[in-house]
Write an enzyme that holds these catalytic residues in place. Structure first.
Site, PDB file in Angstrom:
ATOM      1  CE  LYS A   1      -7.003  -8.600  -9.151  1.00 21.63           C
ATOM      2  NZ  LYS A   1      -6.668  -7.583  -8.160  1.00 21.63           N
TER       3      LYS A   1
ATOM      4  CE1 TYR B   1      -6.203  -2.885  -9.630  1.00 21.97           C
ATOM      5  CE2 TYR B   1      -7.078  -0.957 -10.764  1.00 21.97           C
ATOM      6  CZ  TYR B   1      -6.948  -2.318 -10.654  1.00 21.97           C
ATOM      7  OH  TYR B   1      -7.575  -3.126 -11.574  1.00 21.97           O
TER       8      TYR B   1
ATOM      9  CG  ASP C   1      -2.787  -2.906 -19.816  1.00 22.50           C
ATOM     10  OD1 ASP C   1      -2.637  -2.085 -20.748  1.00 22.50           O
ATOM     11  OD2 ASP C   1      -3.773  -2.927 -19.068  1.00 22.50           O
TER      12      ASP C   1
END
Ligand code: 13P
Ligand code: 13P
Ligand code: MG
Ligand code: MG
Ligand code: MG
Length: 381
Positions: A230, A227, A11
């Site tokens: 995902k 974070y 991503d």
């Protein structure tokens, strides 16, 4: 001669938020791969599942090949340049290193690769996901390679009746174990049913140790230490002639199961099988999507894809997934929609909990203080 099928993904920015990797990014990646045809690659196909760019590549250089990984890294960097230019959300999100060092593993991108001698006919299914993690494949792999109610070939095909071997990763302890199906299916399930700790990395056909399936299992969040989204997975499954038929492979997703991911990577929700054009998760940034692209390899050439989940026969699965999504959403920030704390380690939630840490009193201590206060106010005998 052996052919290698490499699926490398990342991503590098969304339009808008985390919903979609736009054409501009795919074009930038494709341009880099196109220029490597003949020299490095035999063929390639670039697509996206939500905000993840998936590069499906064939070559003769084997798995973990530096030249191929460098090429994939360059393509993702080129797409990142465009994402930055367009100020897309999370531009360069999954590229956690500023420089390439031999292999994309450990640098952020996900990677699933297998090398094999191309059969007279070589059907393969490439799965691409968004808004979930690699353990999302545990259940469908079990259905494909161990459940005769899903894969009829386990009963009918003599080269499958001897079963399959699973390579299972303990993603916390960084260990792996090989388990044989059908003899060890109960213990296998004891492991892979725990999707927090265990992820199936590869599956082999036991008759001849041929590779049957492989999944990306890089732990993005652990690499980043905080974070950054995902580690949305990809997987490759070989089909037919001693492997599950294409329809048996897909059957693993016909009954949507609950997976970790969705909004902020903090929620359980259904994984919905979708066509390429429907892989743009928007509701609560989801629910999780899986696409299935079918190819026939021809001397390494990727003939296809056939967008397999575009089939109307998966409409019911989608409907069911949407009903499940509705049910889970009604729980809001409550478990079991929300992930347990142990699975939120790499999200922003621990920061919120840390702020509350000093507010906690020992239970007895707290009660006494309160009671004294109340007595002083004369509200109590
Ligand atoms: P066809 O007759 O359409 O080739 O189907 C064969 C088959 O085995 C389907 O699973
Ligand atoms: P991605 O991993 O797809 O970027 O999702 C991150 C997220 O926080 C979605 O809400
Ligand atoms: Mg994202
Ligand atoms: Mg994503
Ligand atoms: Mg991601």
């Amino acid at each position: 001669e052996k052919v290698t099928l490499s699926v490398i993904k990342a991503d590098v920015g969304g339009l808008c938020g985390h919903t979609l990797a736009p054409e501009e990014l795919l074009d930038a990646a494709e341009y880099v791969l196109e220029n490597a045809l003949d020299e490095t690659l035999i063929d390639y196909y670039v697509t996206n599942c939500g905000d993840d760019i998936d590069m499906i590549m064939t070559h003769n250089k084997g798995t973990d090949n530096e030249e191929v990984h460098k090429l994939a890294w360059d393509a993702l960097e080129a797409a990142t340049e465009v994402a930055k230019e367009l100020k897309l959300y999370g531009a360069g999100q999954d590229l956690l290193s500023t420089s390439f060092s031999g292999n994309v593993k450990g640098l952020g991108p996900g990677c699933a690769e297998m090398e094999f001698v191309e059969r007279p006919s070589e059907p393969v299914v490439v799965f691409c996901c968004d808004k979930t993690d690699p353990a999302a494949f545990n259940l469908p792999f079990y259905r494909m390679f161990s459940d005769p109610f899903s894969t009829a070939g386990l009963v009918y095909d003599p080269s499958m009746t001897t079963g399959f071997r699973y390579e299972v990763l303990d993603v916390m302890e960084h260990k792996r174990v090989f388990m044989d199906s059908p003899e060890e299916t109960y213990s296998l399930l004891a492991l892979i049913g725990n999707t927090e700790k265990y992820a199936v990395k590869r599956v082999y056909r036991r008759k001849d140790n041929e590779i049957a399936a492989v999944c990306s299992s890089e732990k993005l969040n652990m690499i980043a230490g905080e974070y950054v989204g995902k580690d949305d997975p990809v997987a490759i499954v070989r089909a037919q002639s001693g492997f599950p038929a294409v329809g048996e492979v897909l059957e693993g997703f016909a009954n949507p199961h609950l997976v970790a991911g969705w909004m902020r990577g903090c929620h359980f929700g259904p994984i919905m099988p979708v066509a390429e054009e429907d892989a743009m998760p928007a509701r609560f940034d989801g629910p999780a999507r899986v696409m299935a692209l079918g190819f026939q390899l021809s001397h390494g050439r990727l003939v296809g894809p056939n967008d397999l989940f575009a089939d109307k026969s998966f409409d019911k699965a989608r409907e069911k997934a949407l009903d499940m999504a509705e049910m889970m959403r009604s729980m809001g920030p409550f478990m079991p929609h929300r992930l347990p704390e142990s699975m939120m380690e790499y999200t922003s939630v621990p920061k919120v909990l840390a702020q509350l840490k000093d507010r906690f009193l020992e239970m007895d201590e707290g009660c006494e203080c309160k009671l004294d206060e109340i007595r002083e106010r004369g509200d109590m005998e």
